[in-house]
Write an enzyme that holds these catalytic residues in place. Sequence first.
Site, mmCIF file in Angstrom:
data_model
loop_
_atom_site.group_PDB
_atom_site.id
_atom_site.type_symbol
_atom_site.label_atom_id
_atom_site.label_comp_id
_atom_site.label_asym_id
_atom_site.label_seq_id
_atom_site.Cartn_x
_atom_site.Cartn_y
_atom_site.Cartn_z
ATOM 1 C CE1 TYR A 1 -4.584 -2.052 4.870
ATOM 2 C CE2 TYR A 1 -3.307 -0.061 4.479
ATOM 3 C CZ TYR A 1 -4.033 -1.138 3.990
ATOM 4 O OH TYR A 1 -4.188 -1.306 2.638
ATOM 5 C CB SER B 1 -0.846 -0.006 1.283
ATOM 6 O OG SER B 1 -1.470 1.253 1.485
HETATM 7 P P1 NAD Z 1 -11.242 -6.416 -0.525
HETATM 8 O O1 NAD Z 1 -11.869 -6.247 0.813
HETATM 9 O O2 NAD Z 1 -12.024 -6.118 -1.751
HETATM 10 O O3 NAD Z 1 -10.676 -7.892 -0.682
HETATM 11 C C1 NAD Z 1 -9.964 -8.517 0.355
HETATM 12 C C2 NAD Z 1 -9.904 -9.989 0.068
HETATM 13 O O4 NAD Z 1 -9.203 -10.618 1.162
HETATM 14 C C3 NAD Z 1 -11.276 -10.675 -0.008
HETATM 15 O O5 NAD Z 1 -11.240 -11.679 -0.999
HETATM 16 C C4 NAD Z 1 -11.417 -11.300 1.381
HETATM 17 O O6 NAD Z 1 -12.291 -12.421 1.398
HETATM 18 C C5 NAD Z 1 -9.981 -11.716 1.629
HETATM 19 N N1 NAD Z 1 -9.667 -11.961 3.024
HETATM 20 C C6 NAD Z 1 -9.874 -11.143 4.099
HETATM 21 N N2 NAD Z 1 -9.468 -11.775 5.225
HETATM 22 C C7 NAD Z 1 -8.985 -12.978 4.844
HETATM 23 C C8 NAD Z 1 -8.435 -14.079 5.559
HETATM 24 N N3 NAD Z 1 -8.276 -14.059 6.893
HETATM 25 N N4 NAD Z 1 -8.060 -15.177 4.853
HETATM 26 C C9 NAD Z 1 -8.213 -15.225 3.508
HETATM 27 N N5 NAD Z 1 -8.737 -14.217 2.789
HETATM 28 C C10 NAD Z 1 -9.107 -13.119 3.457
HETATM 29 O O7 NAD Z 1 -9.898 -5.538 -0.467
HETATM 30 P P2 NAD Z 1 -8.981 -4.887 -1.597
HETATM 31 O O8 NAD Z 1 -9.200 -3.431 -1.546
HETATM 32 O O9 NAD Z 1 -9.105 -5.601 -2.883
HETATM 33 O O10 NAD Z 1 -7.546 -5.141 -0.959
HETATM 34 C C11 NAD Z 1 -6.647 -6.116 -1.410
HETATM 35 C C12 NAD Z 1 -5.245 -5.771 -0.908
HETATM 36 O O11 NAD Z 1 -4.841 -4.519 -1.447
HETATM 37 C C13 NAD Z 1 -5.142 -5.647 0.608
HETATM 38 O O12 NAD Z 1 -3.936 -6.206 1.052
HETATM 39 C C14 NAD Z 1 -5.157 -4.151 0.832
HETATM 40 O O13 NAD Z 1 -4.503 -3.784 2.019
HETATM 41 C C15 NAD Z 1 -4.400 -3.690 -0.405
HETATM 42 N N6 NAD Z 1 -4.670 -2.277 -0.737
HETATM 43 C C16 NAD Z 1 -5.929 -1.860 -1.031
HETATM 44 C C17 NAD Z 1 -6.139 -0.523 -1.309
HETATM 45 C C18 NAD Z 1 -7.482 0.016 -1.640
HETATM 46 O O14 NAD Z 1 -7.596 1.255 -1.725
HETATM 47 N N7 NAD Z 1 -8.493 -0.777 -1.863
HETATM 48 C C19 NAD Z 1 -5.067 0.361 -1.284
HETATM 49 C C20 NAD Z 1 -3.804 -0.101 -0.973
HETATM 50 C C21 NAD Z 1 -3.622 -1.433 -0.703
#
Ligand code: NAD
Length: 260
Positions: free
Chosen positions: A155, A142
């Site tokens: 986080y 991130s």
């Molecule tokens: P999201 O909530 O859409 O998806 C998260 C996924 O992780 C889902 O499939 C969920 O079922 C799974 N998950 C959660 N807990 C779990 C567990 N204990 N075991 C297995 N699976 C689990 O989130 P996203 O926005 O797509 O985020 C994905 C990654 O990208 C994360 O690591 C997040 O920190 C990172 N990220 C997201 C953003 C953003 O703005 N959305 C920005 C920077 C980084």
Amino acid sequence: MLAGKTALITGSTSGIGLGIAELFAKDGANIILNGFGDPSDIELLRSGMEEKYGVKVRFQGADVSKAAEIEAMFGAIEGEFGGIDILVNNAGIQYVAPIDEFPPAKWDAIIAINLSASFHTIRHALPTMKKRHWGRIIQLASAHALVASPFKSAYVAAKHGIAGLTKTVALEVAEQGITVNAICPGYVWTPLVEKQVPETAKARGISEEEVIKNVLLAAQPTKQFVTVEQIAALAGFLTSEAAASITGSILPIDGGWTAH
Ligand code: NAD
């Protein structure tokens, strides 16, 4: 381009992970989906991808906060595919609160899912990658791996930890055809971000509209959300031979956020 390769994408039932899984399947990789969700929805997703792209798509529902479930998942993958060639550590959660009100259970969950899970998946994935002398490990970090925001102590700590883990493992496997990199997105409109809007509104005492305009998009000079497709494209590039010399890199894709 990825024909004959097998990719595990943790947290690929939603958001960024799902976008990456789709792109890798389109490029010919066999896919292991992972994450939570309604079993019938996940089965539709799995069979739909298999049919659309003509690759094998499996689902492993391991809770990546549990080391034993990760080990069992790798056992099952080993049985069918002999291991994986591409690992995307993407599963992640968020929680927003001032540190003196931050529930310890949330701290533990975020460190387990957003940081320790990567240690466990990497240690299980590497032996096969070393044997095949090829591997790609991509960490979904991130912008918060590089800079902090208030009220996101767990986080930010976990994501900074991921940056350190990425660099360390990259050095350990650099001569073995394996690259290890971290993608650092700014804000992407996914369920993870949608959910933190009311939490941030509460922590900062402002409205949800103000959170989107004055907190989320204010961080990004482009004033645009990053898209899932843009992140998947970067992940796809990292799997290519053209990216073989990119390793140990912490790569922002954040609309200019960390240029501040
Ligand atoms: P999201 O909530 O859409 O998806 C998260 C996924 O992780 C889902 O499939 C969920 O079922 C799974 N998950 C959660 N807990 C779990 C567990 N204990 N075991 C297995 N699976 C689990 O989130 P996203 O926005 O797509 O985020 C994905 C990654 O990208 C994360 O690591 C997040 O920190 C990172 N990220 C997201 C953003 C953003 O703005 N959305 C920005 C920077 C980084």
